[in-house]
Write a protein that holds these residues in place. Structure first.
Motif, short mmCIF file in Angstrom:
data_model
loop_
_atom_site.label_atom_id
_atom_site.label_comp_id
_atom_site.label_asym_id
_atom_site.label_seq_id
_atom_site.Cartn_x
_atom_site.Cartn_y
_atom_site.Cartn_z
N ARG A 190 0.81 -1.24 0.01
CA ARG A 190 0.03 -0.09 0.08
C ARG A 190 0.81 1.25 -0.08
NH1 ARG A 190 -4.93 1.84 3.82
NH2 ARG A 190 -5.44 3.85 3.10
N ASP A 203 -1.03 5.76 -1.80
CA ASP A 203 -2.48 5.64 -2.52
C ASP A 203 -2.62 6.62 -3.51
OD1 ASP A 203 -3.42 3.93 -0.33
OD2 ASP A 203 -3.82 5.66 0.93
N MET A 215 -7.87 1.72 -5.42
CA MET A 215 -8.49 2.24 -4.52
C MET A 215 -10.04 1.52 -4.06
SD MET A 215 -8.32 3.86 -1.45
CE MET A 215 -6.76 4.77 -1.63
N ALA A 216 -10.59 1.23 -5.36
CA ALA A 216 -12.00 0.54 -5.09
C ALA A 216 -11.35 -1.06 -4.69
CB ALA A 216 -12.59 0.64 -6.43
N GLU A 219 -10.63 -0.67 -0.91
CA GLU A 219 -11.83 -0.58 0.01
C GLU A 219 -12.88 -1.51 0.07
OE1 GLU A 219 -13.35 3.32 -1.56
OE2 GLU A 219 -11.95 4.39 -0.73
N LYS A 220 -12.83 -2.28 -1.14
CA LYS A 220 -13.84 -3.63 -1.16
C LYS A 220 -13.16 -4.66 -0.01
CE LYS A 220 -15.41 -6.97 -4.37
NZ LYS A 220 -15.48 -7.63 -5.54
N SER A 223 -13.19 -3.53 3.58
CA SER A 223 -14.54 -3.70 4.11
C SER A 223 -15.05 -5.40 4.66
CB SER A 223 -15.54 -3.10 2.94
OG SER A 223 -15.96 -3.89 2.02
#
Ligand code: ZN
Length: 226
Positions: A190, A203, A215-216, A219-220, A223
């Motif tokens: 990261r 990022d 980033m998508a 985040e997925k 989560s």
């Protein structure tokens, strides 16, 4: 892959085609878990952001693997891409039915062919590349059929038994993050890699197509993380 192949891998060396981005860094650590010794080859192909190369070198050093920088700048002299030509503005979105102008014609063909010659010199037959058909952004040379075809061609060209490994071929960005976490290098990937088309590490800029995809996926993955 059967058990015999896995045993043979443990005793073998591998060469990772390494850009210092998320995908190839994940592949580097994937290879470190599987092969006795891992080498990297990084290509200077005229990319706008030479910082990429320095970041790749730093990651290789941290991982304790050989780092070989190979000049292939002819790629940007014979083909056109917004990744190498500063006069072309990068596509923000992919125009319908055509390649994004971030496509570098022949890139993976040249990279893997040069990598194979280098590997042969070193007595290495396992090649590792981070291409993915799942998130292939319209690039034809990231598809499984191309890699399989090239593998056959390289073996015929040099009378060798190369094996091209593509650990990310059928997984998406979220699953690539999951893999880096499983390998214990999520934070390294990261914060120390560069995938952003605008040359911002970690990022990234947050708005180029590469940052959006990365980033998508992150985040997925985060989560769903326990
Ligand atoms: Zn970006």
């Amino acid at each position: 892959m059967n058990g015999t192949d896995t045993l043979q891998m443990k005793d073998s060396e591998a060469l990772v085609v390494f850009s210092g981005g998320q995908d190839s860094t994940t592949c580097l650590f994937w290879a470190l878990k599987r092969f006795r010794k891992v080498h990297t080859i990084t290509f200077a192909y005229g990319q706008k952001h030479s910082k990429e190369i320095e970041m790749a070198r730093a990651i290789a050093e941290e991982a304790g693997v050989d780092f070989h920088l190979q000049d292939v700048s002819f790629i940007s002299q014979i083909g056109t891409s917004s990744l190498t030509d500063t006069s072309i503005e990068m596509d923000q979105e992919r125009p319908d039915g055509s390649f994004p102008n971030t496509f570098v014609p022949g890139r993976n063909l040249f990279f893997l062919s040069v990598a194979a010659v280098y590997a042969r010199e070193k007595g290495i037959r396992h090649l590792v590349t981070g291409v993915s058909q799942t998130d292939f952004s319209g690039y034809p040379d990231c598809r499984d059929s191309f890699i399989k075809s090239l593998n056959v061609t390289l073996n015929l060209a040099m009378e060798e038994q190369f094996v091209i490994h593509t650990p990310l071929m059928w997984i998406d960005k979220a699953e690539t993050w999951a893999l880096s976490d499983e390998l214990g290098v999520l934070d390294l990937v990261r914060y120390k890699t560069l995938t952003c088309y605008n040359g911002i590490p970690g990022d990234g800029c947050g708005h180029c197509p590469s940052c959006k995809l990365r980033m998508a996926g992150l985040e997925k993955y985060l989560s769903t993380r326990q």
